[in-house]
Design a protein around this motif. Structure first.
Motif, PDB file in Angstrom:
ATOM      1  N   ILE A 197     -11.647 -24.449  41.577  1.00 47.64           N
ATOM      2  CA  ILE A 197     -12.814 -25.319  41.698  1.00 47.64           C
ATOM      3  C   ILE A 197     -13.508 -25.512  40.351  1.00 47.64           C
ATOM      4  N   TYR A 198     -13.625 -24.435  39.585  1.00 53.77           N
ATOM      5  CA  TYR A 198     -14.376 -24.473  38.332  1.00 53.77           C
ATOM      6  C   TYR A 198     -13.533 -24.899  37.134  1.00 53.77           C
ATOM      7  N   CYS A 199     -12.222 -24.665  37.198  1.00 57.66           N
ATOM      8  CA  CYS A 199     -11.406 -24.779  35.981  1.00 57.66           C
ATOM      9  C   CYS A 199     -10.285 -25.813  36.039  1.00 57.66           C
ATOM     10  N   HIS A 200     -10.212 -26.640  37.093  1.00 57.57           N
ATOM     11  CA  HIS A 200      -9.039 -27.511  37.227  1.00 57.57           C
ATOM     12  C   HIS A 200      -9.021 -28.678  36.245  1.00 57.57           C
ATOM     13  N   HIS A 201     -10.125 -28.897  35.525  1.00 59.98           N
ATOM     14  CA  HIS A 201     -10.123 -29.932  34.484  1.00 59.98           C
ATOM     15  C   HIS A 201     -10.025 -29.340  33.071  1.00 59.98           C
ATOM     16  N   GLU A 202      -9.816 -28.039  32.973  1.00 66.18           N
ATOM     17  CA  GLU A 202      -9.546 -27.438  31.670  1.00 66.18           C
ATOM     18  C   GLU A 202      -8.117 -27.797  31.253  1.00 66.18           C
ATOM     19  N   ARG A 203      -7.879 -27.896  29.948  1.00 64.91           N
ATOM     20  CA  ARG A 203      -6.568 -28.306  29.455  1.00 64.91           C
ATOM     21  C   ARG A 203      -6.021 -27.288  28.468  1.00 64.91           C
ATOM     22  N   GLY A 247     -14.116 -25.932  27.962  1.00 66.78           N
ATOM     23  CA  GLY A 247     -13.180 -26.019  26.848  1.00 66.78           C
ATOM     24  C   GLY A 247     -12.278 -24.814  26.729  1.00 66.78           C
ATOM     25  N   LEU A 248     -11.874 -24.226  27.872  1.00 69.20           N
ATOM     26  CA  LEU A 248     -10.952 -23.088  27.847  1.00 69.20           C
ATOM     27  C   LEU A 248      -9.602 -23.530  27.297  1.00 69.20           C
ATOM     28  N   LYS A 249      -8.852 -22.578  26.752  1.00 69.61           N
ATOM     29  CA  LYS A 249      -7.601 -22.911  26.078  1.00 69.61           C
ATOM     30  C   LYS A 249      -6.507 -21.935  26.499  1.00 69.61           C
ATOM     31  N   GLY A 250      -5.276 -22.462  26.676  1.00 67.41           N
ATOM     32  CA  GLY A 250      -4.129 -21.610  26.959  1.00 67.41           C
ATOM     33  C   GLY A 250      -4.342 -20.721  28.166  1.00 67.41           C
ATOM     34  N   GLU A 251      -4.006 -19.448  28.019  1.00 73.07           N
ATOM     35  CA  GLU A 251      -4.099 -18.523  29.137  1.00 73.07           C
ATOM     36  C   GLU A 251      -5.520 -18.062  29.431  1.00 73.07           C
ATOM     37  N   GLN A 252      -6.494 -18.575  28.684  1.00 73.72           N
ATOM     38  CA  GLN A 252      -7.883 -18.399  29.107  1.00 73.72           C
ATOM     39  C   GLN A 252      -8.121 -19.106  30.439  1.00 73.72           C
ATOM     40  N   ILE A 253      -7.349 -20.139  30.697  1.00 74.22           N
ATOM     41  CA  ILE A 253      -7.467 -20.900  31.943  1.00 74.22           C
ATOM     42  C   ILE A 253      -6.781 -20.107  33.050  1.00 74.22           C
ATOM     43  N   PHE A 277      -2.796 -25.977  39.702  1.00 71.59           N
ATOM     44  CA  PHE A 277      -3.374 -27.128  40.393  1.00 71.59           C
ATOM     45  C   PHE A 277      -3.570 -28.325  39.468  1.00 71.59           C
ATOM     46  N   ALA A 278      -3.859 -28.099  38.197  1.00 72.59           N
ATOM     47  CA  ALA A 278      -4.080 -29.209  37.268  1.00 72.59           C
ATOM     48  C   ALA A 278      -2.887 -30.151  37.248  1.00 72.59           C
ATOM     49  N   ILE A 279      -1.685 -29.588  37.315  1.00 70.67           N
ATOM     50  CA  ILE A 279      -0.475 -30.411  37.293  1.00 70.67           C
ATOM     51  C   ILE A 279      -0.304 -31.160  38.614  1.00 70.67           C
ATOM     52  N   VAL A 280      -0.534 -30.478  39.720  1.00 73.89           N
ATOM     53  CA  VAL A 280      -0.429 -31.136  41.029  1.00 73.89           C
ATOM     54  C   VAL A 280      -1.463 -32.251  41.148  1.00 73.89           C
ATOM     55  N   ASP A 281      -2.665 -32.004  40.649  1.00 74.90           N
ATOM     56  CA  ASP A 281      -3.755 -32.984  40.703  1.00 74.90           C
ATOM     57  C   ASP A 281      -3.378 -34.253  39.936  1.00 74.90           C
ATOM     58  N   VAL A 282      -2.895 -34.094  38.718  1.00 76.36           N
ATOM     59  CA  VAL A 282      -2.501 -35.248  37.907  1.00 76.36           C
ATOM     60  C   VAL A 282      -1.293 -35.938  38.530  1.00 76.36           C
ATOM     61  N   TRP A 283      -0.339 -35.164  39.024  1.00 73.44           N
ATOM     62  CA  TRP A 283       0.843 -35.741  39.679  1.00 73.44           C
ATOM     63  C   TRP A 283       0.423 -36.640  40.850  1.00 73.44           C
ATOM     64  N   ASP A 284      -0.491 -36.142  41.674  1.00 73.93           N
ATOM     65  CA  ASP A 284      -0.934 -36.918  42.826  1.00 73.93           C
ATOM     66  C   ASP A 284      -1.613 -38.210  42.385  1.00 73.93           C
ATOM     67  N   ALA A 285      -2.421 -38.121  41.338  1.00 74.83           N
ATOM     68  CA  ALA A 285      -3.103 -39.308  40.840  1.00 74.83           C
ATOM     69  C   ALA A 285      -2.109 -40.336  40.305  1.00 74.83           C
ATOM     70  N   PHE A 329      -0.978 -29.305  29.540  1.00 73.47           N
ATOM     71  CA  PHE A 329      -0.542 -28.434  30.622  1.00 73.47           C
ATOM     72  C   PHE A 329       0.233 -27.221  30.123  1.00 73.47           C
ATOM     73  N   ASP A 330       0.172 -26.149  30.898  1.00 72.03           N
ATOM     74  CA  ASP A 330       0.925 -24.927  30.627  1.00 72.03           C
ATOM     75  C   ASP A 330       2.424 -25.257  30.682  1.00 72.03           C
ATOM     76  N   PRO A 331       3.171 -25.041  29.597  1.00 65.47           N
ATOM     77  CA  PRO A 331       4.601 -25.401  29.584  1.00 65.47           C
ATOM     78  C   PRO A 331       5.400 -24.725  30.686  1.00 65.47           C
ATOM     79  N   GLN A 332       5.091 -23.459  30.985  1.00 67.21           N
ATOM     80  CA  GLN A 332       5.844 -22.751  32.015  1.00 67.21           C
ATOM     81  C   GLN A 332       5.597 -23.360  33.394  1.00 67.21           C
ATOM     82  N   VAL A 333       4.358 -23.752  33.660  1.00 64.83           N
ATOM     83  CA  VAL A 333       4.050 -24.358  34.956  1.00 64.83           C
ATOM     84  C   VAL A 333       4.713 -25.728  35.056  1.00 64.83           C
ATOM     85  N   VAL A 334       4.707 -26.495  33.962  1.00 66.87           N
ATOM     86  CA  VAL A 334       5.392 -27.791  33.956  1.00 66.87           C
ATOM     87  C   VAL A 334       6.876 -27.604  34.264  1.00 66.87           C
ATOM     88  N   GLU A 335       7.489 -26.621  33.627  1.00 66.69           N
ATOM     89  CA  GLU A 335       8.922 -26.370  33.841  1.00 66.69           C
ATOM     90  C   GLU A 335       9.213 -26.079  35.311  1.00 66.69           C
TER      91      GLU A 335
END
Length: 210
Positions: free
Chosen positions: A119-125, A134-140, A147-155, A183-189
Motif C-alpha cells: 500500500i505504501y511502497c508500490h510506486h517506489e522504483r 524515493g526508496l531505492k533497490g532492496e530498500q523497497i 506488485f509494482a510489476i503486476v500493476d504496470v503490466w495491468d495498466a 523494476f527489480d531485475p530478479q522480479v522482472v525475470e
C-alpha cells in the motif's frame, strides 16, 4: 474450548477479509479507471509471489495489499481523480500523495501491517525515482517490488481512455527494458518467465487480455 477459539478466529479473519473487499469495491465505484483493476491483479500477484517463494502468510499479506493498494485515492479530490484531461503539476503533487494518505489511514491497524508494504511502497522504483519516499533497490519491500510489476503490466495490457492496450510482446519488452531502472531485475525475470510459461500452456487468452 480450542475449537471455539479456532472458530472465533476464523470468523474474525472472514470479517477482516469482507471489510477489505468492501473498501476495495468502494474505491472502484469512485475511480472509474480502476474498475476491475484490483481483482484482475490478485491472481497474477499471487502466482508471481508463489514463484518467488512466498509462504501462505506472506501471500495473504500480498493479497490484502493488492486489494487496498489505491485506497489512499479516497482522499484525492474528485476533480483530480476523474479529470478527463492530463493533470497539471500541482494536481500530480496531490495525486502522488495517495500512498501517504493510505499510510496515515491504515498503518495503525495491526492486521494490515504486512499489507502496508504494498500500500505504501508500490510506486517506489528500483533506481530511486519513485514516490512517496524515493526508496531505492532492496530498500523497497519485496511485496511492493512484486506488485509494482503486476500493476504496470495491468495498466499496459488493458485499454485506457487515452490509449489502446499493448500486446503481450510489447509489454514484456518494456518490462525487460526497465529491469534495473524502474523494476527489480530478479522480479522482472520471474514475471517474464511466468507469462511466457502461461502463454505456452494456455490455449486461450489469459484473463488480462480477455
Amino acid at each position: 474450548m480450542i475449537q471455539d477459539i479456532q472458530r472465533a478466529y476464523q470468523e474474525l479473519q472472514q470479517a477482516y477479509r469482507a471489510t477489505i473487499e468492501g473498501w476495495s469495491a468502494t474505491l472502484e465505484l469512485r475511480d472509474k479507471e480502476t474498475q476491475g483493476h484490483s481483482e484482475r491483479m490478485l491472481e497474477l500477484s499471487e502466482r508471481l509471489g508463489r514463484r518467488m517463494g512466498l509462504n501462505e502468510k506472506q501471500l495473504e499479506d500480498l493479497r490484502y495489499g493488492v486489494l487496498l493498494h489505491d485506497i489512499g485515492k479516497m482522499a484525492v479530490p474528485d476533480a483530480i481523480l476523474n479529470k478527463p484531461g492530463p493533470l497539471n503539476d500541482e494536481e500530480w503533487d496531490i495525486m502522488r500523495q495517495h500512498p501517504q494518505f493510505a499510510y496515515n489511514l491504515l498503518s495503525k491497524i495491526p492486521f494490515l501491517k504486512g499489507a502496508m508494504d504494498v500500500i505504501y511502497c508500490h510506486h517506489e522504483r528500483w533506481d530511486g525515482s519513485g514516490y512517496p519516499r524515493g526508496l531505492k533497490g532492496e530498500q523497497i519491500p519485496l511485496y511492493a517490488r512484486i506488485f509494482a510489476i503486476v500493476d504496470v503490466w495491468d495498466a499496459l495490457t488493458n485499454d485506457r481512455p487515452y490509449r489502446q492496450a499493448w500486446s503481450v510482446e510489447k509489454a514484456l519488452a518494456y518490462l525487460q527494458e526497465q529491469a534495473g531502472i524502474l523494476f527489480d531485475p530478479q522480479v522482472v525475470e520471474n514475471f517474464v518467465a511466468l507469462i511466457l510459461d502461461e502463454e505456452q500452456t494456455e490455449p486461450r487468452l489469459p484473463a488480462y487480455q480477455q
